[in-house]
Enzyme design. Structure first.
Site, PDB file in Angstrom:
ATOM      1  N   LYS A 105       0.862  -1.040   0.041  1.00  9.23           N
ATOM      2  CA  LYS A 105      -0.107   0.066   0.116  1.00  9.23           C
ATOM      3  C   LYS A 105       0.826   1.273  -0.023  1.00  9.23           C
ATOM      4  CE  LYS A 105      -3.105  -3.138   0.664  1.00  9.23           C
ATOM      5  NZ  LYS A 105      -3.892  -3.764  -0.023  1.00  9.23           N
TER       6      LYS A 105
HETATM    7  C1  LIG Z   1      -4.906  -4.873   0.693  1.00  7.55           C
HETATM    8  C2  LIG Z   1      -6.359  -4.893   0.524  1.00  7.55           C
HETATM    9  C3  LIG Z   1      -7.177  -5.263   1.960  1.00  7.55           C
HETATM   10  C4  LIG Z   1      -6.648  -6.035   3.027  1.00  7.55           C
HETATM   11  O1  LIG Z   1      -5.492  -5.283   3.614  1.00  7.55           O
HETATM   12  P1  LIG Z   1      -4.782  -6.195   4.824  1.00  7.55           P
HETATM   13  O2  LIG Z   1      -3.915  -5.158   5.517  1.00  7.55           O
HETATM   14  O3  LIG Z   1      -3.982  -6.918   3.821  1.00  7.55           O
HETATM   15  O4  LIG Z   1      -5.777  -6.892   5.519  1.00  7.55           O
HETATM   16  C5  LIG Z   1      -8.670  -5.082   1.676  1.00  7.55           C
HETATM   17  N1  LIG Z   1      -8.889  -4.471   0.714  1.00  7.55           N
HETATM   18  C6  LIG Z   1      -8.488  -3.814  -0.608  1.00  7.55           C
HETATM   19  C7  LIG Z   1      -8.893  -3.307  -1.536  1.00  7.55           C
HETATM   20  C8  LIG Z   1      -7.063  -4.281  -0.482  1.00  7.55           C
HETATM   21  O5  LIG Z   1      -6.298  -3.683  -1.249  1.00  7.55           O
END
Ligand SMILES: *Cc1c(COP(=O)(O)O)cnc(C)c1O
Length: 381
Positions: free
Chosen positions: A185
């Protein structure tokens, strides 16, 4: 094989100050949730306009806690887009509710709000939209719809930290917003997530739900009234998050610069469908978590898997975001099948995520563009 260094599609940037800060936390004797978590929550809350913010060990945990916070369970329906990560649908099922998927707008790849309106039934309790790739959903239309039908909104903003809608940061307004700090992210805490809510009472409830459901009794023993999870973020992770948050605006500016370069260098025959550039007049509101064109598969002699293999052989990593949710085994059990959501299925079949991370330079972008153009030219049908 390529002589050039391998370019993954995502890679975090952790500075030496942060690494030294983590060493300090490790030496401090307090490594689970403690003072760094409080500091991280305060810094995040300030970033989100003062709204109550609590951190958890993932966005997935944040989605589950958000659903519990809204009292959603068996007999309830939650509307989500079929073009998102599995976590959204999974958590709806996990709390016992029914996932009601709708198609996306083919341009923005965000939840189609007119389909969403048609999917509302007396059992609908919440809308769970994803700000796809960092491009916000139309927040005015979303909240008009939610208010009109008295629905909760749980925004999956995992990809949208630092995004804004008409100059207002995602997370600084709305109902419940969930962020992710996974390494792919725009900022990371190794693993981690945050939940932004509206009131101190809701924030207190999040604290209970993320830590076993434990509440104190007057005699200093503990009680449990709800089955809470174990979702607290360790201080080590919070220290990484603090170092990242301090650089988030810089990181996102770099992402926008790299994406602008992608758009100016991109040229393939046959042409690809490029991602939406951001809401007109408000393009800086897009935080560009990923750059994901759609391949012109009908005009190629190869599959997407073969395209990805050829990119890999030339030293370039790619990803797929995302597989159509409704066609996963779990969600087919709710009656979904091929043909239900044509836009989502088209995107899911042809999307490919290309390298985009803050330590890339413009030369790297040019290399990716040239390699894609080469592979597509070789494989014209
Ligand atoms: C990465 C992601 C998640 C999950 O995030 P985590 O922190 O890994 O649990 C949920 N929704 C979207 C759209 C994502 O890209």
């Amino acid at each position: 094989m390529s002589e050039l260094p391998f370019l993954p599609f995502a890679r975090p940037e952790i500075d030496e100050t942060t690494i030294a800060g983590v060493a300090e936390v490790l030496r401090s004797g307090w490594i689970a949730s403690g003072p760094k978590v409080l500091a991280f929550e305060q810094a995040l809350s300030a970033y989100f306009g003062g709204r109550p913010t609590r951190v958890l060990n993932s966005a997935t945990a944040g989605l589950e806690v958000a659903l519990q916070l809204c009292g959603i369970g068996p007999g309830d329906e939650v509307i989500s887009s079929a073009q998102t990560f599995f976590a959204a649908g999974n958590m709806i099922v996990k709390v016992g509710a029914k996932p009601v998927f709708v198609d996306v707008d083919p341009g923005t790849r965000n939840l189609d709000l007119s389909s969403c309106a048609r999917a509302i039934t007396p059992a609908t309790r919440a809308i769970m939209p994803t700000h796809f790739g960092g491009l916000p959903v139309d927040m005015d239309a979303l909240y008009d719809l939610a208010r009109h039908h008295r629905l909760r909104v749980i925004e999956d903003a995992a990809l949208a930290v630092g995004s804004s809608w008409r100059g207002q940061r995602i997370g600084s307004f709305g109902d419940i917003t969930v962020f992710s700090f996974h390494p792919n992210k725009n900022m990371t805490s190794i693993e981690g997530g945050a939940l932004v809510v509206s009131t101190p009472e809701e924030a207190r409830e999040v604290e209970i739900l993320r830590f076993h459901g434990i509440t104190p009794r007057p005699d200093k023993t503990r009680d449990v009234a709800v089955p809470g999870g174990k979702f607290n973020l360790p201080d080590v992770n919070a220290r990484v998050g603090l170092g990242q948050l301090a650089r988030l605006e810089e990181f996102n500016a770099k992402r926008r610069l790299l994406v602008a370069h992608y758009f100016s260098c991109w040229s393939t025959d046959p042409p690809c469908e490029l991602p939406h550039r951001g809401h007109s007049g408000d393009e800086s509101g897009h935080s560009w978590n990923m750059f994901a064109p759609l391949l012109p598969l009908a005009r190629l002699s190869i599959s997407r898997a073969e395209f990805r293999a050829r990119m890999q052989a030339r030293g370039i990593g790619t990803g797929v975001s995302y597989e159509p949710l409704h066609l996963a085994t779990l969600f087919r059990q709710f009656g979904y099948r091929e043909g239900d959501f044509p836009h989502c299925e088209h995107i899911g079949a042809s999307t490919v995520t290309l390298p985009l991370f803050t330590t890339m330079n413009e030369g790297d972008v040019e290399r990716v563009c040239a390699t894609v153009a080469q592979v597509l030219a070789e494989c014209r049908a």
